[in-house]
Write a protein that holds these residues in place. Structure first.
Motif, mmCIF file in Angstrom:
data_model
loop_
_atom_site.group_PDB
_atom_site.id
_atom_site.type_symbol
_atom_site.label_atom_id
_atom_site.label_comp_id
_atom_site.label_asym_id
_atom_site.label_seq_id
_atom_site.Cartn_x
_atom_site.Cartn_y
_atom_site.Cartn_z
ATOM 1 N N LYS A 24 -32.314 -29.558 -23.831
ATOM 2 C CA LYS A 24 -32.465 -30.970 -23.477
ATOM 3 C C LYS A 24 -33.648 -31.186 -22.531
ATOM 4 C CE LYS A 24 -27.928 -33.094 -24.099
ATOM 5 N NZ LYS A 24 -26.886 -33.935 -23.459
ATOM 6 N N ASN A 52 -36.298 -29.348 -30.517
ATOM 7 C CA ASN A 52 -35.491 -30.507 -30.885
ATOM 8 C C ASN A 52 -36.310 -31.775 -30.670
ATOM 9 O OD1 ASN A 52 -33.049 -29.346 -31.746
ATOM 10 N ND2 ASN A 52 -32.432 -28.967 -29.637
ATOM 11 N N LYS A 95 -23.805 -33.817 -29.378
ATOM 12 C CA LYS A 95 -23.453 -32.401 -29.474
ATOM 13 C C LYS A 95 -22.048 -32.116 -28.961
ATOM 14 C CE LYS A 95 -25.460 -27.857 -28.503
ATOM 15 N NZ LYS A 95 -26.628 -27.146 -27.919
ATOM 16 N N VAL A 132 -31.755 -37.370 -26.920
ATOM 17 C CA VAL A 132 -31.888 -36.432 -28.030
ATOM 18 C C VAL A 132 -31.373 -37.124 -29.287
ATOM 19 C CG1 VAL A 132 -31.372 -34.102 -28.844
ATOM 20 C CG2 VAL A 132 -31.379 -34.595 -26.388
ATOM 21 N N SER A 136 -31.577 -33.068 -34.465
ATOM 22 C CA SER A 136 -31.580 -31.999 -33.468
ATOM 23 C C SER A 136 -30.229 -31.296 -33.491
ATOM 24 C CB SER A 136 -31.855 -32.573 -32.081
ATOM 25 O OG SER A 136 -33.138 -33.163 -32.026
ATOM 26 N N GLU A 137 -30.213 -30.069 -33.042
ATOM 27 C CA GLU A 137 -29.009 -29.249 -33.128
ATOM 28 C C GLU A 137 -27.812 -29.922 -32.461
ATOM 29 O OE1 GLU A 137 -27.557 -24.679 -32.075
ATOM 30 O OE2 GLU A 137 -29.478 -25.434 -31.345
#
Length: 259
Positions: A24, A52, A95, A132, A136-137
């Motif tokens: 991040k 990301n 996430k 984010v 992105s993951e």
């Protein structure tokens, strides 16, 4: 991890301010700087192929709903708010199981960032803040809706909460608090109401950092707290000044052995 350069370029083509992230953490300095060009994005993702993607909240803001370790349940808070405040718009899951609603900023009414708008709900709106974004993951879009303009009533409701939050003096008088104030009282109130007048913000920020480190607050948590104080200020400092001051005080504390 898949290289996301094509997605980053697609966001840039839609007028978004793109940032590359490691986890991040931004991989470039971005505060008060122009948005990356397509060529700059290509070069950055060539250098950091597993980066990301984040977008600066300069043209839009995010209603960030989450469940916190302190027990604040943003989803429960959200269910209690009038549904008409939140028209359908682009949204994503985060996430750690949170949800973020994206709304375009209005041109007829200003909106400032507000951490803790409701229990478990933050408003991320500072031009030098970012979020984010998918793919992105750990992040995924919930829909393909366009980002719609925020309803006027939503902006008014958020702004009214900020005004109400600032009435700490009257609330204290109503409660007739008689216990003796101390330095921790001042510390907590600084975080709640912000860094004060424009000419004193940097000095107050430095003192806040020092006070947190003196109380052995972990650096990553101290960083969150000083950013909360800045976000709660009437005229927040640029993010680069916050970061520079925080790093300076942290370096000093480390050189002094943390004591």
């Amino acid at each position: 991890m898949k290289n996301l350069v094509k997605v980053a370029l697609a966001y840039q083509a839609k007028g978004m301010s793109v940032l590359p992230l490691l986890n991040k953490r931004p991989l470039i300095k971005f505060a008060d700087k122009p948005a990356l060009t397509a060529d700059e994005i290509k070069e950055l993702w060539k250098k950091y192929p597993t980066a990301n993607i984040a977008l600066k909240t300069d043209k839009f803001f995010v209603v960030d709903i989450d469940r916190h370790e302190n027990g604040a349940d943003g989803f429960s808070s959200f269910e209690q708010l009038p549904g008409e405040l939140f028209p359908e718009t682009l949204s994503q899951t985060t996430k750690h199981g949170g949800k973020q609603l994206f709304y375009l900023k209005r041109t007829d009414m200003a909106l400032r960032q507000m951490i803790g708008w409701q229990p478990g709900i933050d408003i991320k709106a500072h031009p030098n803040n970012y979020v984010v974004v998918a793919p992105s993951e750990g992040y995924s879009w919930e829909n393909k809706h366009p980002i719609v303009e925020a309803p006027l009533e939503l902006v008014r409701t958020i702004n009214q909460a900020r005004i109400t939050r600032g009435r700490t003096d009257r609330i204290s008088e109503d409660l007739n608090l008689t216990r003796e104030r101390n330095s921790t009282t001042d510390l907590l109130e600084t975080i709640a109401v912000g860094l004060g007048d424009q000419g004193q913000r940097n000095k107050t920020l430095a003192a806040l950092c020092g006070a947190l480190f003196f109380r052995s607050v972990k650096p990553r948590l101290a960083y969150k707290l000083v950013n909360m104080a800045n976000a709660n200020s009437e005229d927040p400092l640029p993010q680069r000044e916050v970061d520079r001051t925080f790093e300076s005080i942290l370096t000093r504390e480390m050189q002094n052995g943390g004591g």
